[in-house]
Write a protein that holds these residues in place. Structure first.
Motif, mmCIF file in Angstrom:
data_model
loop_
_atom_site.group_PDB
_atom_site.id
_atom_site.type_symbol
_atom_site.label_atom_id
_atom_site.label_comp_id
_atom_site.label_asym_id
_atom_site.label_seq_id
_atom_site.Cartn_x
_atom_site.Cartn_y
_atom_site.Cartn_z
ATOM 1 N N PRO A 91 -53.817 46.620 -58.289
ATOM 2 C CA PRO A 91 -52.466 46.549 -58.870
ATOM 3 C C PRO A 91 -52.148 47.723 -59.782
ATOM 4 N N GLN A 92 -53.148 48.181 -60.550
ATOM 5 C CA GLN A 92 -52.900 49.315 -61.436
ATOM 6 C C GLN A 92 -52.661 50.602 -60.654
ATOM 7 N N VAL A 93 -53.464 50.837 -59.618
ATOM 8 C CA VAL A 93 -53.314 52.052 -58.820
ATOM 9 C C VAL A 93 -51.976 52.045 -58.083
ATOM 10 N N LEU A 94 -51.641 50.924 -57.449
ATOM 11 C CA LEU A 94 -50.372 50.831 -56.729
ATOM 12 C C LEU A 94 -49.191 50.918 -57.685
ATOM 13 N N GLY A 95 -49.305 50.274 -58.861
ATOM 14 C CA GLY A 95 -48.226 50.347 -59.843
ATOM 15 C C GLY A 95 -48.041 51.743 -60.389
ATOM 16 N N GLY A 263 -58.516 60.564 -64.566
ATOM 17 C CA GLY A 263 -57.509 59.645 -64.076
ATOM 18 C C GLY A 263 -57.193 58.539 -65.060
ATOM 19 N N ASN A 264 -57.212 58.853 -66.334
ATOM 20 C CA ASN A 264 -56.971 57.864 -67.381
ATOM 21 C C ASN A 264 -55.497 57.465 -67.411
ATOM 22 N N GLY A 265 -55.156 56.410 -66.662
ATOM 23 C CA GLY A 265 -53.771 55.958 -66.595
ATOM 24 C C GLY A 265 -52.937 56.690 -65.574
ATOM 25 N N THR A 266 -53.505 57.644 -64.858
ATOM 26 C CA THR A 266 -52.741 58.440 -63.889
ATOM 27 C C THR A 266 -53.340 58.377 -62.490
ATOM 28 N N SER A 267 -54.154 57.375 -62.225
ATOM 29 C CA SER A 267 -54.810 57.272 -60.913
ATOM 30 C C SER A 267 -53.829 56.756 -59.866
ATOM 31 N N THR A 268 -53.164 57.665 -59.186
ATOM 32 C CA THR A 268 -52.345 57.291 -58.034
ATOM 33 C C THR A 268 -53.265 57.080 -56.834
ATOM 34 N N LEU A 269 -52.689 56.705 -55.705
ATOM 35 C CA LEU A 269 -53.501 56.436 -54.519
ATOM 36 C C LEU A 269 -54.322 57.657 -54.102
ATOM 37 N N ILE A 270 -53.689 58.806 -54.068
ATOM 38 C CA ILE A 270 -54.402 59.989 -53.600
ATOM 39 C C ILE A 270 -55.483 60.410 -54.595
ATOM 40 N N TYR A 271 -55.224 60.229 -55.892
ATOM 41 C CA TYR A 271 -56.242 60.610 -56.864
ATOM 42 C C TYR A 271 -57.360 59.581 -56.926
ATOM 43 N N SER A 287 -63.118 55.446 -49.925
ATOM 44 C CA SER A 287 -62.090 56.460 -50.162
ATOM 45 C C SER A 287 -61.235 56.677 -48.925
ATOM 46 N N ALA A 288 -61.858 56.681 -47.748
ATOM 47 C CA ALA A 288 -61.104 56.841 -46.508
ATOM 48 C C ALA A 288 -60.139 55.678 -46.300
ATOM 49 N N ALA A 289 -60.540 54.470 -46.677
ATOM 50 C CA ALA A 289 -59.649 53.319 -46.550
ATOM 51 C C ALA A 289 -58.424 53.469 -47.454
ATOM 52 N N ILE A 290 -58.618 53.971 -48.670
ATOM 53 C CA ILE A 290 -57.477 54.200 -49.574
ATOM 54 C C ILE A 290 -56.554 55.264 -48.995
ATOM 55 N N SER A 291 -57.119 56.289 -48.367
ATOM 56 C CA SER A 291 -56.304 57.324 -47.742
ATOM 57 C C SER A 291 -55.479 56.769 -46.589
ATOM 58 N N VAL A 292 -56.052 55.854 -45.826
ATOM 59 C CA VAL A 292 -55.305 55.241 -44.732
ATOM 60 C C VAL A 292 -54.170 54.383 -45.281
ATOM 61 N N VAL A 293 -54.408 53.697 -46.392
ATOM 62 C CA VAL A 293 -53.338 52.921 -47.039
ATOM 63 C C VAL A 293 -52.206 53.842 -47.454
ATOM 64 N N LEU A 294 -52.536 54.997 -48.025
ATOM 65 C CA LEU A 294 -51.510 55.966 -48.409
ATOM 66 C C LEU A 294 -50.746 56.467 -47.196
ATOM 67 N N PHE A 295 -51.450 56.751 -46.113
ATOM 68 C CA PHE A 295 -50.784 57.191 -44.881
ATOM 69 C C PHE A 295 -49.840 56.117 -44.354
ATOM 70 N N ALA A 296 -50.267 54.857 -44.390
ATOM 71 C CA ALA A 296 -49.413 53.764 -43.915
ATOM 72 C C ALA A 296 -48.158 53.640 -44.771
ATOM 73 N N ILE A 297 -48.298 53.808 -46.084
ATOM 74 C CA ILE A 297 -47.135 53.742 -46.972
ATOM 75 C C ILE A 297 -46.168 54.884 -46.679
ATOM 76 N N LEU A 298 -46.696 56.093 -46.503
ATOM 77 C CA LEU A 298 -45.845 57.242 -46.164
ATOM 78 C C LEU A 298 -45.111 57.012 -44.846
ATOM 79 N N LEU A 299 -45.812 56.479 -43.860
ATOM 80 C CA LEU A 299 -45.202 56.243 -42.553
ATOM 81 C C LEU A 299 -44.101 55.191 -42.647
ATOM 82 N N ILE A 300 -44.356 54.111 -43.370
ATOM 83 C CA ILE A 300 -43.358 53.038 -43.500
ATOM 84 C C ILE A 300 -42.127 53.538 -44.241
ATOM 85 N N ILE A 301 -42.341 54.280 -45.320
ATOM 86 C CA ILE A 301 -41.206 54.788 -46.104
ATOM 87 C C ILE A 301 -40.362 55.743 -45.260
#
Length: 316
Positions: A91-95, A263-271, A287-301
């Motif tokens: 939740p923190q990373v996504l937020g 990444g103290n409070g600034t950890s986005t998905l890619i970081y 880490s690869a799974a988080i990257s795939v989540v980021l790719f899926a979000i980019l594709l959906i948007i």
């Protein structure tokens, strides 16, 4: 003896032989096709090797329990995805990713439009002002991050020195997670402001002058002309900037890496993906799974923008 054809047009059409079609693969067609292959294949090969192949490999790595540098790995299926979405950090990373993207995209576009309106004025020095506004965008993100880190440093930074001069204490920009995110957002908007301003300036200069003059003759003031005419006519430019700046913000890395290495409070998905693979965790599969989540979000948007947002765009 030649017999003259008479009767209905249908009979005449049947009697007259249809013209022969030219071969589908004529010499010129074949030549154009091979020229197209010669020009397109190298680019397609580069895209396939350096974009799609790594993407497919990354999807495969996301199904592994793999430590970076290890010669062995265990197939775990979707366990890495389940671990991420059920972890307390998700939740923190996504937020953080959502806040960073929305604020940087909105701030860059709104401020960029206002700056473009100022740069569009016919006064002296606009050429120098346009160059000065666009310059931060082409600067190295590492250099920009180091300079602004010196400005925000609570101990010996320029901002701290100015605040002490008026008897105020400098906020802990680097140590406070909430202020760290604000700090990075400010720098990112400042760096990318020139890009939006230049693109909006090009859009403003392409607006039809006769429409503006007609609205002025009808008694519309500057604000009314801007809201009722300029903003709708700038919708293609706004749509273009919305897609490009959103993709850029979701992939922002260099400023975050330089200004907040942990990444103290600034950890986005890619970081977060970077920290998991190359930080202390050394979890390449996760880490690869988080990257795939980021790719899926980019594709959906992107699909949603092309499907729904483009309907509001008015192409002249």
């Amino acid at each position: 003896m030649t017999r003259q054809l008479t009767g209905s047009p249908a009979a005449t059409a049947q009697a007259v032989p249809a013209p022969r079609r030219r071969g589908r693969w004529s010499g010129r067609t074949r030549r154009d096709f091979f020229v197209f292959l010669a020009l397109a294949l190298p680019n397609l090969a580069l895209i396939a090797v350096f974009t799609y192949l790594p993407l497919i490999n990354n999807m495969y790595y996301s199904t592994l329990d793999w430590t970076l540098g290890s010669t062995s790995a265990t197939v775990v299926g979707i366990e890495n995805y389940v671990t991420f979405f059920t972890s307390s950090d998700a939740p923190q990373v996504l937020g953080t990713t959502l806040i960073f993207t929305v604020v940087t995209v909105g701030g860059s576009m709104v401020l960029g439009l206002l700056v473009a309106l100022a740069l569009n004025a016919k006064v002296r020095g606009t050429t120098f002002a346009r160059s000065a506004v666009f310059a931060p965008y082409v600067l190295s993100g590492v250099g920009v991050g180091l300079v602004w880190l010196f400005i925000f440093d609570p101990g010996y930074g320029v901002l701290s020195w100015l605040l002490r001069g008026i008897g105020q204490q400098s906020p802990q920009w680097i140590n406070d997670p909430k202020l760290s995110l604000v700090m990075v957002i400010i720098v990112y908007v400042w760096k990318n402001l020139g890009y939006c301003a230049v693109v909006y300036l090009a859009g403003l200069q392409s607006l039809p002058k006769d429409v503006m003059e007609a609205a002025s003759l009808d008694g519309a003031n500057g604000v009314r002309r801007f809201m009722s005419i300029s903003v709708p006519l700038l919708s293609p430019t706004t749509f273009f900037l919305l897609i490009t700046t959103m993709i850029s913000s979701l992939q922002a890395f260099d400023l975050i890496r330089i200004m907040t290495p942990l990444g103290n409070g600034t950890s986005t998905l890619i970081y977060e993906a970077y920290l998991q693979a190359f930080g202390a965790y050394n979890r390449a599969g996760y880490s690869a799974a988080i990257s795939v989540v980021l790719f899926a979000i980019l594709l959906i948007i992107t699909v949603l923008q092309l499907r729904f947002v483009e309907r509001k765009v008015h192409y002249s």
